[in-house]
Design a protein around this motif. Structure first.
Motif, PDB file in Angstrom:
ATOM      1  N   THR A 158      12.560 -14.034   3.262  1.00 24.87           N
ATOM      2  CA  THR A 158      11.440 -14.308   2.353  1.00 24.87           C
ATOM      3  C   THR A 158      12.010 -14.525   0.963  1.00 24.87           C
ATOM      4  O   THR A 158      13.129 -14.087   0.672  1.00 24.87           O
ATOM      5  N   GLN A 159      11.260 -15.212   0.112  1.00 27.61           N
ATOM      6  CA  GLN A 159      11.713 -15.405  -1.268  1.00 27.61           C
ATOM      7  C   GLN A 159      10.504 -15.501  -2.190  1.00 27.61           C
ATOM      8  O   GLN A 159       9.415 -15.869  -1.754  1.00 27.61           O
ATOM      9  N   LEU A 160      10.754 -15.179  -3.471  1.00 29.65           N
ATOM     10  CA  LEU A 160       9.668 -15.242  -4.451  1.00 29.65           C
ATOM     11  C   LEU A 160       9.643 -16.648  -5.052  1.00 29.65           C
ATOM     12  O   LEU A 160      10.613 -17.074  -5.659  1.00 29.65           O
ATOM     13  N   LYS A 198      10.599 -18.325   4.284  1.00 24.74           N
ATOM     14  CA  LYS A 198      11.270 -19.628   4.200  1.00 24.74           C
ATOM     15  C   LYS A 198      10.693 -20.517   5.300  1.00 24.74           C
ATOM     16  O   LYS A 198      10.613 -20.104   6.463  1.00 24.74           O
ATOM     17  N   SER A 199      10.264 -21.725   4.908  1.00 21.83           N
ATOM     18  CA  SER A 199       9.558 -22.617   5.841  1.00 21.83           C
ATOM     19  C   SER A 199       9.574 -24.009   5.234  1.00 21.83           C
ATOM     20  O   SER A 199       9.943 -24.169   4.061  1.00 21.83           O
ATOM     21  N   PRO A 200       9.164 -25.038   5.983  1.00 22.10           N
ATOM     22  CA  PRO A 200       9.134 -26.386   5.391  1.00 22.10           C
ATOM     23  C   PRO A 200       8.282 -26.439   4.118  1.00 22.10           C
ATOM     24  O   PRO A 200       8.679 -27.052   3.128  1.00 22.10           O
ATOM     25  N   PHE A 201       7.128 -25.768   4.099  1.00 20.20           N
ATOM     26  CA  PHE A 201       6.299 -25.786   2.889  1.00 20.20           C
ATOM     27  C   PHE A 201       7.014 -25.069   1.727  1.00 20.20           C
ATOM     28  O   PHE A 201       7.050 -25.571   0.598  1.00 20.20           O
ATOM     29  N   GLY A 241      -2.258 -20.359  11.596  1.00 21.71           N
ATOM     30  CA  GLY A 241      -0.954 -20.343  12.268  1.00 21.71           C
ATOM     31  C   GLY A 241      -0.153 -21.625  12.140  1.00 21.71           C
ATOM     32  O   GLY A 241       0.712 -21.893  12.986  1.00 21.71           O
ATOM     33  N   ASN A 242      -0.417 -22.425  11.102  1.00 21.69           N
ATOM     34  CA  ASN A 242       0.365 -23.642  10.879  1.00 21.69           C
ATOM     35  C   ASN A 242       1.635 -23.275  10.103  1.00 21.69           C
ATOM     36  O   ASN A 242       1.612 -23.089   8.892  1.00 21.69           O
ATOM     37  N   LEU A 243       2.742 -23.165  10.839  1.00 23.92           N
ATOM     38  CA  LEU A 243       3.975 -22.636  10.253  1.00 23.92           C
ATOM     39  C   LEU A 243       4.742 -23.673   9.444  1.00 23.92           C
ATOM     40  O   LEU A 243       5.683 -23.337   8.719  1.00 23.92           O
ATOM     41  N   GLU A 244       4.354 -24.948   9.593  1.00 24.00           N
ATOM     42  CA  GLU A 244       5.032 -26.020   8.842  1.00 24.00           C
ATOM     43  C   GLU A 244       4.404 -26.195   7.465  1.00 24.00           C
ATOM     44  O   GLU A 244       5.088 -26.268   6.462  1.00 24.00           O
ATOM     45  N   GLU A 245       3.064 -26.290   7.463  1.00 24.87           N
ATOM     46  CA  GLU A 245       2.360 -26.674   6.232  1.00 24.87           C
ATOM     47  C   GLU A 245       1.701 -25.510   5.502  1.00 24.87           C
ATOM     48  O   GLU A 245       1.250 -25.660   4.379  1.00 24.87           O
TER      49      GLU A 245
END
Ligand SMILES: Cc1cc2nc3c(=O)[nH]c(=O)nc-3n(C[C@H](O)[C@H](O)[C@H](O)COP(=O)(O)O)c2cc1C
Length: 316
Positions: free
Chosen positions: A219-221, A233-236, A269-273
């Motif tokens: 995770t990051q701020l 951390k994810s595409p978004f 649950g949209n993990l990309e956007e």
């Protein structure tokens, strides 16, 4: 008697933090039934939806429960009116000035706690006359303080700044963690991440699974210029980071964020956007548990920690 337990008339000074898209009546009533304090997360509810959740919560528990209200909520007058009309007796305010609502709510017989991320704001809470302070370190899931003060540094600083009942939040998910913050001066704890990933949380299964597989550093701020938020951390999140690194202004970031991102991520649950909010301590959690299992593990872990410290050989 513990000050938080007596203030809210609960068995254990364990508060389940109000959380957008996670803490509806199922989660809040389960925590209250297990002897903690459940909070409905009004931040993701239209006023009439909140009314419905309050009613369902009253039907599901006879124990005290409360509502968390982020103070930047757009229809705040209507929301507070519903809280008063429905006879809710505990409100946790966050993300704003505690002077705005504390005395108005207290005049209705409501106990008020306010969430802060610095001892400067703890002073403001004293001036506002709150009944309790939640001090939240930047390990926490959700929106964070700009100063990035960790729970380890924040709790003793806030304890020094105020004698009010103090609830520690951020990075606490075990009984050992509870013992640690009590040693630092807290009277109770507020836990978000572990409850967000519980069976009773209304978060989407995709979101829970992703979070239950996170490792340290996942995770990051981000969004520090808008409202600092801890994200997986994810595409978004990568898109936000890229924009921030090339110096995108507030307007561009606001446009990138758009509307309903947290709902898309946490609830749909949209993990990309989607915007995926969770705390650092998720890296310690590996399975979805019921609230009753969590409470029992927290209390057992606390006992273990205390016994270990008592038998300890730190001072030779
Ligand atoms: C998914 C998620 C949503 C959250 N939403 C809110 C919110 O609406 N209002 C609020 O005051 N805090 C919110 N928080 C913060 C929690 O109430 C709590 O203070 C925090 O999670 C404690 O730290 P922990 O995540 O390390 O347990 C949220 C946290 C998470 C994980």
């Amino acid at each position: 008697m513990n000050r938080i337990a007596s203030l809210f008339e609960i068995n254990h000074p364990i508060v389940q933090g109000g959380m957008v898209w996670c803490s509806g009546w199922r989660l809040a009533s389960a925590v209250s039934n297990a002897g903690g304090l459940g909070l409905l997360g009004a931040g993701s509810m239209y006023p009439e939806v909140l009314r419905e959740h309050i009613r369902q919560c009253k039907a599901a528990t006879t124990r005290p429960f409360g509502v968390n209200v982020p103070l930047m909520y757009p229809e705040i007058e209507t929301l507070m009116q519903i809280i008063v009309e429905e006879g809710v007796k505990i409100v946790f305010t966050s993300a704003g000035n505690p002077k705005l609502w504390t005395s108005r709510l207290q005049a209705e017989g409501i106990k008020v706690a306010h969430v802060v991320s610095s001892s400067r704001f703890a002073h403001k809470c004293e001036e506002a006359g709150v009944d309790a302070i939640v001090a939240e370190g930047f390990e926490a899931g959700g929106h964070n303080g700009r100063e990035e003060t960790t729970t380890m540094c924040l709790i003793p600083a806030v304890r020094r700044a105020t004698s009010l009942p103090l609830i520690a939040a951020g990075g606490i998910a075990t009984g050992e963690g509870i013992a640690a913050v009590l040693a630092l001066g807290a009277d109770g704890v507020q836990i978000g991440t572990r409850f967000a990933l519980s069976k009773e949380s209304s978060a989407h299964a995709n979101f829970k699974q992703l979070c239950l597989n996170l490792n340290e550093g996942d995770t990051q701020l981000l969004l520090k210029t808008l409202s600092p938020t801890r994200l997986v951390k994810s595409p978004f999140a990568d898109a936000v980071k890229e924009a921030e690194q090339r110096g995108a202004g507030v307007e561009e970031l606001r446009a990138l964020l758009g509307r309903g991102r947290a709902k898309k991520g946490i609830f749909e649950g949209n993990l990309e956007e989607g915007e995926l909010e969770i705390g650092q301590i998720a890296s310690l959690l590996r399975q979805e548990e019921s609230v009753a299992e969590i409470l029992s593990d927290l209390l057992n872990g606390y006992q273990r920690a205390v016994e270990k410290l008592r038998a300890g050989v730190f001072v030779c």
